[in-house]
Each structure stands twice: as structure tokens, then as C-alpha cells.
Design a protein around this motif. Structure first.
Motif, short mmCIF file in Angstrom:
data_model
loop_
_atom_site.label_atom_id
_atom_site.label_comp_id
_atom_site.label_asym_id
_atom_site.label_seq_id
_atom_site.Cartn_x
_atom_site.Cartn_y
_atom_site.Cartn_z
N LEU A 94 0.85 -1.19 0.00
CA LEU A 94 0.00 0.00 0.00
C LEU A 94 0.89 1.23 0.00
O LEU A 94 1.87 1.29 0.73
CB LEU A 94 -0.91 0.00 1.23
N ASP A 95 0.51 2.20 -0.82
CA ASP A 95 1.31 3.42 -0.99
C ASP A 95 0.38 4.61 -1.02
O ASP A 95 -0.40 4.77 -1.97
CB ASP A 95 2.13 3.31 -2.29
N SER A 96 0.42 5.44 -0.01
CA SER A 96 -0.49 6.59 0.05
C SER A 96 -0.21 7.61 -1.04
O SER A 96 -1.07 8.45 -1.34
CB SER A 96 -0.39 7.27 1.43
N ASP A 97 0.97 7.55 -1.64
CA ASP A 97 1.35 8.52 -2.67
C ASP A 97 1.01 8.05 -4.08
O ASP A 97 1.35 8.70 -5.05
CB ASP A 97 2.86 8.81 -2.58
N ALA A 98 0.32 6.92 -4.21
CA ALA A 98 -0.03 6.40 -5.53
C ALA A 98 -0.95 7.39 -6.25
O ALA A 98 -1.76 8.09 -5.64
CB ALA A 98 -0.72 5.05 -5.40
#
Length: 225
Positions: A167-171
């Protein structure tokens, strides 16, 4: 984010530093709450997409015994609603925030980290504004710094092997800037760091949260061989 929410949440116009900051921190705060809040996650209605207004039920003035009067809202229905359409509107930045909330739930479904007995906070660096912790087979890396991004940032971990981005909040899908590679592989190396027996190197952009998952199937293959 205040009044900027009413003027700069449309995807067909440039964002602002205020909007970027608000969206980034909103995602990070939700994830760190879910990651460290225990075995449950309670979300306020509309918070999954950052509902821009308060909720206020129709009410009249209230007269207290001491003579004070708490003013009402003249029984207005103006704020007696949740704008769930905002989260579903793919032309608004609210949709990216809602996508992130759904992705958090999917990570929990896939890895069950909230009920894992293994939990360890390995780093709380006030200078770097970095928080690193483990839940189950996941390593959470939060960079709350407003400006500093870190290349080859070393994070401790318990289990050896290969990690991937879960999971990557900056995607871009979540309204981020897409600074983290989702195809990169992260291999551990031996040696104590932050009181953990192993560690690996990551890129931690400012105001981002990235969850790294241990690739268990390859570990099982090695055991069988």
C-alpha cells in the motif's frame, strides 16, 4: 484545507499546497490510526473521502436553567446530510481519498495485520519525522516531514526475505504524486538495526505512508527446497 476544498478539489484544475498537504495528511492519519489503534478501526461517516462539511441536525434554541440560551439553527436541514456523491465523483479529488480507504480495508483482508499478535514500533524519529512499525508480516513506514524525502532509508524488520509494496499513500490512484515504485523489490540484510535483527532500504518521500509486505510464498518455496 478550509475554503480551498470548495475551489481546488476538481481534477481539471491544478492543486494547491494546502490541498496537497491536507489530502496527504488525511490519508496518513487514517492509516496510522488503523495500524496502531488496536484490533478495530472505527471511522466517522464520510471520513473515508474527507467529507468537507460538518453535520448538523435540525434544532431549535435551548434554554438552560441558569438563563443562558444555546442558539439553534432554526430547524435547518442544510447541513443534515452526508455528500456521499463526492466520494463517487471521479472528477474530484475526494474519489482518490475514498479509493485509499478501500485499499486500506483490502490490505487488512489480505494480511490480517490488525489481529496479529506481532506488533513492534521500531522507530519514532522526531528529527526525521519518521515512524516505523511492524504488524504481522507488514512493515509500515511513515514520513511526516513536510519537505524532506529520504533515499535508501534503512528500516528494521524481524523476518528475512523479500518485501514488496502492499500500500502506498502517494499512488496516483489515491491523489498522490506517484513517487514510489510498485515493482521494486526490497531484500533484507542481516545485522541489528533499531533493535531488529534485520533491515532493508526504502525510498520515503515526504508526507507519505508505505506498507511493505513480506513475500511469504517465496519463503515457503525455499523451505520446501
Amino acid at each position: 484545507m478550509d475554503k480551498d476544498m470548495y475551489d481546488f478539489m476538481a481534477l481539471d484544475r491544478p492543486s494547491t499546497p494546502v490541498i496537497d498537504r491536507g489530502i496527504a495528511l488525511h490519508k496518513m492519519i487514517r492509516l496510522i490510526t488503523m495500524g496502531l489503534g488496536g484490533e478495530g478501526y472505527l471511522n466517522f461517516m464520510g471520513n473515508e473521502f474527507g467529507h468537507p462539511e460538518w453535520i448538523d441536525f435540525p434544532r431549535g434554541s435551548q434554554h438552560l436553567p441558569d438563563g443562558r440560551v444555546i442558539p439553534g439553527n432554526n430547524f435547518s436541514y442544510d447541513k443534515c446530510r452526508r455528500r456521499f456523491d463526492l466520494g463517487d465523483a471521479d472528477y474530484l479529488r475526494y474519489s482518490g481519498m475514498q479509493e485509499f480507504d478501500q485499499a486500506m480495508q483490502h490490505v487488512e483482508e489480505a494480511y490480517g495485520f490488525m489481529t496479529s499478535e506481532h506488533q513492534y514500533i521500531s522507530r519514532k524519529d522526531e528529527g526525521d519525522r519518521i515512524v516505523v512499525f511492524e504488524r504481522g508480516n507488514l512493515v509500515f513506514v511513515f514520513n511526516f516531514h513536510w519537505n524532506n524525502s529520504y533515499t535508501d532509508y534503512r528500516v528494521g524488520c524481524l523476518k528475512p526475505g523479500k518485501y514488496k509494496v502492499a500500500l502506498d499513500s502517494d499512488a496516483l490512484l489515491f491523489g498522490g504524486h506517484g513517487r514510489v515504485s510498485h515493482t521494486a523489490e526490497f531484500f533484507t540484510f542481516e545485522g541489528w538495526y533499531d533493535e531488529r535483527p534485520r533491515s532493508f532500504l526504502v525510498y520515503a518521500p515526504c508526507r507519505t505512508a508505505v506498507v511493505y509486505a513480506l513475500v511469504e510464498d517465496e519463503i515457503e518455496d525455499e523451505v520446501e527446497e
